[in-house]
Design an enzyme around this catalytic site. Structure first.
Site, short mmCIF file in Angstrom:
data_model
loop_
_atom_site.label_atom_id
_atom_site.label_comp_id
_atom_site.label_asym_id
_atom_site.label_seq_id
_atom_site.Cartn_x
_atom_site.Cartn_y
_atom_site.Cartn_z
CB ILE A 151 36.70 46.81 43.34
CG1 ILE A 151 36.82 47.99 44.29
CG2 ILE A 151 37.43 47.07 42.02
CD1 ILE A 151 38.23 48.30 44.73
CG ASP A 152 32.20 46.16 38.87
OD1 ASP A 152 33.02 47.03 38.48
OD2 ASP A 152 30.97 46.35 38.85
CB SER A 153 35.79 43.84 35.37
OG SER A 153 34.48 43.88 34.86
#
Length: 91
Positions: free
Chosen positions: A35-37
């Site tokens: 999960i990235d920004s």
């Protein structure tokens, strides 16, 4: 935290990230789930819609795992539930 609330949060995260719900646990780290920004923004919008809450920026600034996110959502739901009672008591 209720099992039902936890399951709903896990499902929202899995659906938003497009991964099997079995891969998301309460102890999952966002980095471990990939999960990235940008994913986080999508997840936040999905959680706001799912629970009809507003998640302020300061609430998520230091959230790094599913447990922290779930605890924040639970707190915001409780705050929202308490507000109508507070408003009625002040009248």
């Amino acid at each position: 935290m209720s099992d039902e609330l936890t399951e709903r949060i896990l499902k929202v995260i899995a659906t938003s990230k497009r991964i099997p719900v079995e891969q998301v646990t309460i102890d999952s780290e966002f980095q471990q789930l990939g999960i990235d920004s940008m994913d986080a923004v999508e997840i936040l919008f999905a959680l706001e819609n799912e629970f009809d809450i507003n998640i302020p920026d300061e609430e998520v600034r230091h959230v790094r795992n599913v447990r922290q996110m779930a605890e924040g959502v639970e707190r915001l739901i409780a705050d929202k539930a308490a507000k109508p009672a507070d408003a009625a008591a002040s009248q």
